[in-house]
Design an enzyme around this catalytic site. Sequence first.
Site, PDB file in Angstrom:
ATOM      1  N   HIS A 337      50.648 139.250  28.465  1.00  0.00           N
ATOM      2  CA  HIS A 337      52.086 139.210  28.740  1.00  0.00           C
ATOM      3  C   HIS A 337      52.882 139.200  27.439  1.00  0.00           C
ATOM      4  CE1 HIS A 337      55.725 137.655  31.003  1.00  0.00           C
ATOM      5  NE2 HIS A 337      56.010 137.256  29.771  1.00  0.00           N
ATOM      6  N   GLU A 338      52.544 138.302  26.527  1.00  0.00           N
ATOM      7  CA  GLU A 338      53.320 138.165  25.297  1.00  0.00           C
ATOM      8  C   GLU A 338      53.214 139.407  24.421  1.00  0.00           C
ATOM      9  OE1 GLU A 338      55.464 136.033  25.200  1.00  0.00           O
ATOM     10  OE2 GLU A 338      54.699 134.667  26.715  1.00  0.00           O
ATOM     11  N   HIS A 341      55.525 142.167  25.507  1.00  0.00           N
ATOM     12  CA  HIS A 341      56.921 142.107  25.074  1.00  0.00           C
ATOM     13  C   HIS A 341      57.090 142.942  23.800  1.00  0.00           C
ATOM     14  CE1 HIS A 341      58.954 139.538  27.869  1.00  0.00           C
ATOM     15  NE2 HIS A 341      58.115 138.537  27.705  1.00  0.00           N
ATOM     16  N   GLU A 361      60.693 141.563  31.602  1.00  0.00           N
ATOM     17  CA  GLU A 361      59.736 140.521  31.992  1.00  0.00           C
ATOM     18  C   GLU A 361      58.654 141.065  32.918  1.00  0.00           C
ATOM     19  OE1 GLU A 361      58.729 137.341  31.578  1.00  0.00           O
ATOM     20  OE2 GLU A 361      59.961 137.353  29.788  1.00  0.00           O
ATOM     21  N   HIS A 425      63.205 135.952  34.490  1.00  0.00           N
ATOM     22  CA  HIS A 425      61.867 135.673  35.016  1.00  0.00           C
ATOM     23  C   HIS A 425      61.839 135.722  36.535  1.00  0.00           C
ATOM     24  CE1 HIS A 425      61.962 133.794  31.005  1.00  0.00           C
ATOM     25  NE2 HIS A 425      60.723 134.238  30.941  1.00  0.00           N
TER      26      HIS A 425
END
Length: 523
Positions: A337-338, A341, A361, A425
Site C-alpha cells: 500500500h505505502e 502511494h 487511496e 480512506h
Amino acid sequence: MSSTPTSNNRTRVLRTAALVGSAAMVALAVQSGPANAAAEREAGATALTQSDSARAQAISAAQGEAAGTARAIGLTDEERLVARDVVKDADGTVHTRYERTYAGLPVLGGDLVVHQKKDGSRKTTKSTEARIAPAAARSLKAAPAGARQVVWAATGTPVFAYEAVIKGTQPDGTPSERHVITDAATGAELWAYEAIDSGTGTSAYSGTVTIGTTQNGSSYDLTDSARGGHKTYDLNGGTSGTGSLFTDADDKWGDGTPSNRQTAAVDAQYGAAVTWDFYKSELGRNGIAGDGKAAYSRVHYGNAYVNAFWDDNCFCMTYGDGAGNSKPLTSLDVAGHEMSHGLTAATAKLNYSRESGGLNEATSDIFGTSVEFFANNPSDIGDYLIGEKIDIRGNGTPLRYMDKPSKDGASADYWSKTVGRLDVHNSSGVANHFFYLLSEGSGAKTINGVSYNSPTYDGSTVTGIGRTKAYKIWYKALSTYMTSTTNYAGARTATLQATADLYGTTGTEYQQVAAAWKAVNVK
C-alpha cells in the site's frame, strides 16, 4: 497506512522476470485464432520495461520536442510543456506525461498525457479542458510567507494563485505537509490537501522469508542490491532523519517477535522486495518511479505510533510500532500500500483530496492487495481485507473491506454526489468495491478460506474477470490515462480506455468493467 486530507513460501528466490521484455517476445505470440489474437492485443498494449538510461533518454527526447507538441495540441504561446514520464507499449504506442507552465508559472491541475501511436496518430488526455488564460489581475494580494505563485486550473476557471506549504504534526503523530492554494486576487482558499500519504529473516507476519542483504566486511547490511538498493533503517523512536542502517553479524535476521528490533525490519525489507517484484513481473515496471531506483524504509517511528506513511520528499516508507509498541504496521499489504502511494505520485499524481484522493487511496489498497496475493505466502494468504494482520483497531477486525467497504462503519460502497466529502480512506471504498467486483464478481463466495458477499447498487449480477486482468487494467489506466484531477467518472473513462487497449471493446472484459462501475453507481 494512512495519509490524511487531503493482488510460496518465501524461502525460495523472489521472482524478477519481466512480463514483456521486448517487441520480439510479442512476435512469438502471433498465431491464427481468436485466443492468440487476444493474447497478441494484450501483449501489444502492455508497457515495456525500460532501463533507467532508456527512460531518461525518452524523457529528454520528449522535452526536446515539447514546443512542437504544445503547438500541435493547440496550447497558447504562453504555455510550455515539461516532460515528466514516458511509457512505451510493445505495439509502438508512446504515452508522454507532461506538466504545464503558463508565463513561467506552474499550472496546478494542468497536467496532460499525449498518446501517439506507431502510425503517428495522436490524442490527448487532459486534467482540464479549460483554456489556461487567467485574467490579468490589477492587483494581487501579498503572497503568504514562503508561498509560490502558481496558476490554479484543477477546478473552475484557471486563476492566478499562491501555494503555501505548512509543515507540522498531525494529531496521531504523523508528519504534516499541508498544501493550501489561495486565489491571488481575493485571498479565498481554493483547495487544500495533505501531502504525507499515511497510511532469511523471521518476520512478524510472513514467517521465514528470503530478504535482500549485502555483505559489508565481516557483517551484513539490510541493503537489497538486486532491487535498486532498497535499505531499511532503524529510527529507534525518532521522528526525523534516517536513523541507523540495520546490520547483522550472521545474516540471520529477527525472531518473529516485536521485542526483537530486527523483526519489523525483516517485514519492511520483505514487503519492499515483493512489491518491487510484483511491479516488474506483473506490470513491467522497473521500480516505483520506473527508473530502477529503490525507495527506502524506516521502522520504529515514534513511540507507540499506530500508523504508517509514504513521503515523496524522502521517497520513503515509514512504519510505527503500533499500540504498546507491540504491533508494528509492517504487514505485506501495508508495505505494498505505502509503496503504491509512490507509484501514484510518479504517474497520475492524483490530488490527495475529494474524489481524486479516494482514488489515490484505493490505488494503494488495490496494489497492496494484489501484492499480497502475488506473494503466495502461506503465513499471510492473499485476501481482499486491508490491514487484517496489524489489528489497528485492537479488536481483530481489518482496517478496510473490499467486497463491502461499509462493513468498516465509515466507507462508501457506492458513488454519490457527496462521496468526495468523505475522508479519502472512506471515499476509496467505491473504487475498492469496483476492483473486487471486477476481480471476483458479486454475491457470496469463499476465497482462500475467507467468506465474502459483495452487493451491487442496482441489484445486478457482476461476473468477475479475474484479479490479474483487473489489476492490469487499473495499472494501465493509472499510468497512461488518469491525471491529477481524475474523479470517479474520469476513472470509469480511463479504465474503459485501458480495457479497450488491452482486450478490445467487444469482449467480456470491456462489458464487465462497465458493469462493475454501474454496480457501484458510477455511470
